[in-house]
Design an enzyme around this catalytic site. Structure first.
Site, short mmCIF file in Angstrom:
data_model
loop_
_atom_site.label_atom_id
_atom_site.label_comp_id
_atom_site.label_asym_id
_atom_site.label_seq_id
_atom_site.Cartn_x
_atom_site.Cartn_y
_atom_site.Cartn_z
CB CYS A 201 -3.59 5.03 -1.08
SG CYS A 201 -3.25 3.35 -1.54
CG HIS B 211 -6.57 5.54 -5.01
ND1 HIS B 211 -5.56 6.43 -5.08
CD2 HIS B 211 -6.37 4.29 -4.36
CE1 HIS B 211 -4.55 5.54 -4.89
NE2 HIS B 211 -4.78 4.53 -4.42
CD GLU C 100 -7.02 9.40 -6.18
OE1 GLU C 100 -7.71 9.51 -5.20
OE2 GLU C 100 -6.12 8.60 -6.66
#
Ligand code: GLN
Length: 590
Positions: A402, A529, A531
């Protein structure tokens, strides 16, 4: 529907979230479809406005809900997809009730905490517990509800009262309470102290809820005599006392809970019909055992530097840290994560505090790979840009997320395209080269919120891409977003001509989602993102790429068609080249 309410006693921060997730994990392993609800008694409507310093990271769901980071634990442990309503806050409940009051739904009645707020909480829980959270769309059968904070907090009172009523509403065999408490072991005596647990159980009872299980957290293992004492003083049978001491990894928590008979207890207490019999198959919880064992037997480590701005609170990067751990474990390496305060890499720090500056640079240079995570605002931006430059110039593996993508683009513009002063309009609205700009997203004719949030699709372009290969050569991927600014599409051709490739874009082709640098082993960044969707047994592709590149195994992994060598977990002494050569020889001999 069966409900397990998890409450906390004595202090917060003792792993109630992991214990709640572990209840879900062991029942899911028995074949029961699970869901979960997290209750946060604060007034905020959601976690979107939180400073990461206060509460840790903001977790983002598929539907764009910005929620408490505990929901991340549930998604990772149970491999489910939750919705924004799975996170209840006092603010949301009051907003709901007040909207109804304004509409006149209460027909002139006085609107009160009891019964209106407490009814709203019960209806919310019953409604959300039914919502499917898996791809097969099967309705869940058991819902774990974690009540944030500790029993006795003023803010939590309406929720405790709601559940006091709820146990009668849904009937005894459908509702149980697990109380997570602390058993301190003061250094002076070393003896486990049960008083705080006794006091918090008394308080819980005083509010009308009786614990069915008391989960005692301690530093060291607790012996049977202490278990008996808790059982005596807290008026429960010894098998209702579960003890969890500090473990080598969180993957051991469900295993330790299961070994103490939690399943047997819940079968009787909740009258569960398990799809498997009392004789558990040998594969039962095998995945978790393997994961925990692998974690404990890692011999080599990989050094990753995280260049961020909220580095004083590790929870601020909870999902990034977890995703790095999943990927390292998959490759067979122990994660050695160093947090570097981005501002310490800036020349201003060199003037003010040269020790900090040099220490930060030393950490960065010593690392095998670098991650530049997301963030907001100006502080530390120049430090992140310097970190990107260092990775780009020195061939160091780097993953930007990001804001990490945005700073990599700014760095490239300034130092390769020689666009001095290039910047993001978030940082410098007056910049002559606006390489990162505000691109509001329009949903149909309606203007959306100011942030681009939640799951969106990224299409890979027709080009060779490491990231595409890591994702398994798929055409498109769906990942979660949380940002406002994006790469200015007007400059894309300039960047690409100089070697910075935008290998993935949104459906419109206007929003750049993934960058890769030509001639660099792994210089990758994503606007989304990744994650948030990483799982212990399914690590996220960009993270896996970073770890593989950091230990020198990316090329052989890709050459093998994205497979790790079976020796990876037992023997990770070979470098990429040796490993590859050895493998090709084995193939030839065969
Ligand atoms: N501040 C940047 C934006 O709003 C990046 C956000 C982030 O990293 N999550 O686009």
């Amino acid at each position: 529907m069966k409900y397990i309410l998890v409450t906390g006693g004595v202090i917060s921060g003792i792993g109630k979230g992991v214990i709640s997730s572990s209840f879900g994990t062991i029942l899911k392993e028995c074949g029961i479809p699970m869901t979960s609800i997290k209750i946060d008694p604060y007034i905020n409507i959601d976690a979107g406005t939180f400073s990461p310093y206060e509460h840790g990271e903001v977790f983002v769901l598929d539907d764009g809900g910005e929620v408490d980071l505990d929901l991340g634990n549930y998604e990772r442990f149970l491999d489910i997809t939750l919705h924004r309503d799975n996170n209840i806050t006092t603010g949301k409940v009051y907003q709901h009730v007040i909207t109804k009051e304004r509409r006149g739904d209460y027909l002139g009645k006085t609107v009160q905490v009891v019964p209106h707020i407490t009814d709203c909480i019960q209806e919310w829980v019953e409604r959300v517990a039914q919502i499917p959270v898996t791809e097969d769309n099967n309705p869940p059968e058991v819902c774990v509800i974690e009540l944030g904070g500790t029993i006795g907090d003023i803010e939590g009172m309406p929720f405790v009262e709601a559940f006091r009523q709820f146990q009668f509403r849904v009937k005894k065999e459908n509702f149980c309470v697990a109380h997570v408490s602390l058993v301190p072991q003061p250094r002076s005596t070393g003896e486990p102290k049960t008083k705080p647990t006794q006091a918090s159980v008394r308080e819980l009872r005083g509010l009308g809820l009786s614990p069915d299980l008391i989960v005692c957290r301690s530093e060291q293992p607790i012996g049977p005599s202490v278990k008996d004492k808790i059982s005596n003083f807290c008026h429960v049978a010894p098998e209702q006392v579960i003890t969890i001491h500090d473990l080598s990894s969180i993957y051991r928590v469900p295993l330790l809970m299961e070994s103490q008979g939690v399943i047997e207890f819940l079968i009787t207490r909740l009258q569960l019909n398990l799809p498997i019999g009392p004789e558990r198959p040998r594969s039962f919880m095998r995945k978790w055992r393997d994961l925990a064992d692998n974690f404990d037997h890692l011999r080599k480590s990989v050094n990753i530097a995280l260049v961020g701005k909220y580095t004083k609170l590790e929870d601020a990067y909870a999902s990034v840290t977890k995703a790095l751990q999943h990927a390292s474990l998959e490759v067979g390496y122990k994660l050695n994560l160093r947090y570097i305060e981005a501002a310490n890499l800036e020349t201003a720090t060199l003037q003010e505090n040269p020790v900090l500056y040099h220490e930060a640079w030393q950490q960065l240079c010593k690392s095998d790979g670098v991650i530049v995570p997301g963030g907001f605002g100006k502080r530390g931006i120049e430090g992140k840009i310097s970190a990107c430059k260092w990775c780009r110039v020195n061939g160091k593996p780097m993953l930007g997320i990001c804001l990490g993508l945005q700073v990599a683009v700014i760095e490239f513009a300034r130092n390769v395209l020689a666009w001095e002063g290039a910047n993001s309009t978030e940082i410098d609205p007056e910049t002559t080269h606006q390489v990162i700009i505000d691109m509001p997203e329009y949903n149909g004719s309606e203007k959306g919120g100011t942030m681009r949030l939640g799951k969106r699709s990224t299409k890979f372009k027709e080009c060779t891409s490491v990231v595409k290969a890591l994702y398994g050569n798929v055409e498109a991927v769906e990942e979660r977003h949380r940002h406002r600014y994006e790469v200015n599409p007007a400059f894309v051709n300039d960047f690409e001509a100089a070697g910075l490739k935008f290998v993935g874009q949104d459906d419109s082709g206007q929003r750049m989602e993934i960058i890769e640098l030509d001639g660099h082993d792994y210089y990758v960044a994503t606007q989304y993102h990744p994650e948030y969707l990483s799982r212990p047994m399914k690590p996220s592709a960009p993270f896996l790429g970073l770890i593989l590149a950091s230990v020198g195994k990316l090329k052989s992994y890709l050459a093998r068609g994205c497979r790790l060598s079976p020796r990876n977990l037992s023997d990770n002494d070979l470098s990429d080249e040796e490993d590859f050569v050895k493998n090709s020889k084995i193939k030839q001999v065969k």
